[in-house]
Design a protein around this motif. Structure first.
Motif, PDB file in Angstrom:
ATOM      1  N   LEU A   1      24.169   4.876  15.065  1.00 43.65           N
ATOM      2  CA  LEU A   1      22.850   4.365  15.424  1.00 43.65           C
ATOM      3  C   LEU A   1      22.378   3.373  14.370  1.00 43.65           C
ATOM      4  O   LEU A   1      22.502   3.627  13.170  1.00 43.65           O
ATOM      5  N   LYS A   2      21.845   2.266  14.813  1.00 45.59           N
ATOM      6  CA  LYS A   2      21.297   1.258  13.913  1.00 45.59           C
ATOM      7  C   LYS A   2      19.796   1.479  13.762  1.00 45.59           C
ATOM      8  O   LYS A   2      19.053   1.430  14.747  1.00 45.59           O
ATOM      9  N   ILE A   3      19.369   1.732  12.533  1.00 48.63           N
ATOM     10  CA  ILE A   3      17.963   2.026  12.240  1.00 48.63           C
ATOM     11  C   ILE A   3      17.402   0.959  11.303  1.00 48.63           C
ATOM     12  O   ILE A   3      17.993   0.666  10.262  1.00 48.63           O
ATOM     13  N   LEU A   4      16.257   0.396  11.662  1.00 51.05           N
ATOM     14  CA  LEU A   4      15.575  -0.579  10.816  1.00 51.05           C
ATOM     15  C   LEU A   4      14.414   0.091  10.099  1.00 51.05           C
ATOM     16  O   LEU A   4      13.721   0.932  10.671  1.00 51.05           O
ATOM     17  N   VAL A   5      14.180  -0.299   8.847  1.00 51.35           N
ATOM     18  CA  VAL A   5      13.007   0.149   8.107  1.00 51.35           C
ATOM     19  C   VAL A   5      12.238  -1.107   7.711  1.00 51.35           C
ATOM     20  O   VAL A   5      12.725  -1.928   6.923  1.00 51.35           O
ATOM     21  N   ILE A   6      11.042  -1.280   8.284  1.00 51.66           N
ATOM     22  CA  ILE A   6      10.299  -2.520   8.106  1.00 51.66           C
ATOM     23  C   ILE A   6       8.863  -2.240   7.658  1.00 51.66           C
ATOM     24  O   ILE A   6       8.357  -1.132   7.799  1.00 51.66           O
ATOM     25  N   GLY A   7       8.222  -3.280   7.127  1.00 55.83           N
ATOM     26  CA  GLY A   7       6.861  -3.148   6.623  1.00 55.83           C
ATOM     27  C   GLY A   7       6.678  -4.062   5.427  1.00 55.83           C
ATOM     28  O   GLY A   7       7.624  -4.700   4.950  1.00 55.83           O
TER      29      GLY A   7
ATOM     30  N   ALA B   1      13.396   2.042  14.887  1.00 51.38           N
ATOM     31  CA  ALA B   1      12.714   1.321  13.813  1.00 51.38           C
ATOM     32  C   ALA B   1      11.682   2.229  13.163  1.00 51.38           C
ATOM     33  O   ALA B   1      10.947   2.944  13.856  1.00 51.38           O
ATOM     34  N   ILE B   2      11.658   2.207  11.841  1.00 48.60           N
ATOM     35  CA  ILE B   2      10.642   2.921  11.075  1.00 48.60           C
ATOM     36  C   ILE B   2       9.713   1.883  10.460  1.00 48.60           C
ATOM     37  O   ILE B   2      10.146   1.036   9.681  1.00 48.60           O
ATOM     38  N   LEU B   3       8.450   1.924  10.861  1.00 51.25           N
ATOM     39  CA  LEU B   3       7.455   0.970  10.377  1.00 51.25           C
ATOM     40  C   LEU B   3       6.598   1.662   9.328  1.00 51.25           C
ATOM     41  O   LEU B   3       5.909   2.631   9.628  1.00 51.25           O
ATOM     42  N   VAL B   4       6.656   1.165   8.094  1.00 51.01           N
ATOM     43  CA  VAL B   4       6.061   1.860   6.951  1.00 51.01           C
ATOM     44  C   VAL B   4       4.812   1.153   6.448  1.00 51.01           C
ATOM     45  O   VAL B   4       4.793  -0.081   6.316  1.00 51.01           O
ATOM     46  N   TYR B   5       3.776   1.943   6.167  1.00 48.78           N
ATOM     47  CA  TYR B   5       2.608   1.431   5.452  1.00 48.78           C
ATOM     48  C   TYR B   5       2.287   2.382   4.314  1.00 48.78           C
ATOM     49  O   TYR B   5       2.814   3.504   4.240  1.00 48.78           O
ATOM     50  N   ASP B   6       1.438   1.933   3.411  1.00 46.44           N
ATOM     51  CA  ASP B   6       1.052   2.692   2.221  1.00 46.44           C
ATOM     52  C   ASP B   6      -0.341   3.270   2.444  1.00 46.44           C
ATOM     53  O   ASP B   6      -1.296   2.512   2.654  1.00 46.44           O
ATOM     54  N   VAL B   7      -0.478   4.591   2.429  1.00 46.97           N
ATOM     55  CA  VAL B   7      -1.779   5.211   2.713  1.00 46.97           C
ATOM     56  C   VAL B   7      -2.820   4.889   1.641  1.00 46.97           C
ATOM     57  O   VAL B   7      -4.016   5.120   1.849  1.00 46.97           O
TER      58      VAL B   7
END
Length: 205
Positions: free
Chosen positions: A7-13, A82-88
């Motif tokens: 599986l191809k997984i992207l981590v973006i943000g 896709a994992i879309l990351v933000y900083d709390v």
């Protein structure tokens, strides 16, 4: 048991939200307080098992800096998740996540790609409430979880939930004699739903 698919997984943000730290915590269990900014695209691989299904994850860590964005558009191609990351602790990082959602929609070649919003750095004083993160995820029909790469809270579960949803999505990943009979057990799914309040994730798909 051999793995059944890759599986191809992207981590973006945005830059600085902890994307590389999340991947490092997941793949090695380590945490680096002075992690350098990703230049272009980095790649990590890990084999994991979710509910008896063994898969190989190819994890693409995309640079958050604007000047590298033109280098990464081709890496959206054929991504399953896709994992879309933000900083709390940084409200602007959640607001900027909208741009990453739009970029994902433009460049993704799999229209049923599974996406997970991750509010990272919950070990720090927060400036973004859990409800705000959940609202963003629900608006875009995405999974949601909060995490800390430093304490590793929520890291393993984030990838487990993403992979499970990918497996459950018809036509998203290759099927064949080896993997066509894969199913997520009803009892396991019920257990996860019961635990959702404990782990603070929301699935609105």
């Amino acid at each position: 048991m051999d793995y059944v698919t890759t599986l191809k997984i992207l981590v973006i943000g945005e830059s600085g939200v902890g994307k590389s730290s999340i991947i490092l915590a997941f793949t090695t269990g380590d945490y680096n307080t002075a992690f350098p900014a990703t230049i272009g695209v980095d790649y990590k691989m890990k084999v994991m098992e979710v509910n008896g299904v063994k898969v190989k994850l190819g994890i693409w860590d995309t640079a958050g800096q604007e000047r590298y964005r033109t280098l990464t558009s081709s890496f959206y191609r054929d991504a399953h998740g896709a994992i879309l990351v933000y900083d709390v602790s940084e409200p602007k990082s959640l607001a900027k996540l909208q741009e990453w959602v739009e970029e994902l929609q433009v460049y993704s070649t799999k229209k049923n790609i599974v996406s997970l919003v991750v509010g990272n750095k919950i070990d720090k004083p927060r400036a973004v409430t859990r409800a705000q993160g959940q609202e963003f995820a629900q608006k875009h029909r995405m999974l949601f979880i909060e995490s800390s790469a430093k304490t590793k809270e929520g890291i393993e579960l984030a990838f487990e939930e993403l992979v499970q949803k990918i497996i459950e999505t018809p036509g998203l990943w290759e099927t064949g004699p080896t993997n066509s009979n894969i199913r997520i057990g009803d009892s396991e799914e019920a257990r996860r739903q019961q635990q959702s309040s404990c782990y603070d994730y929301t699935c609105t798909i």
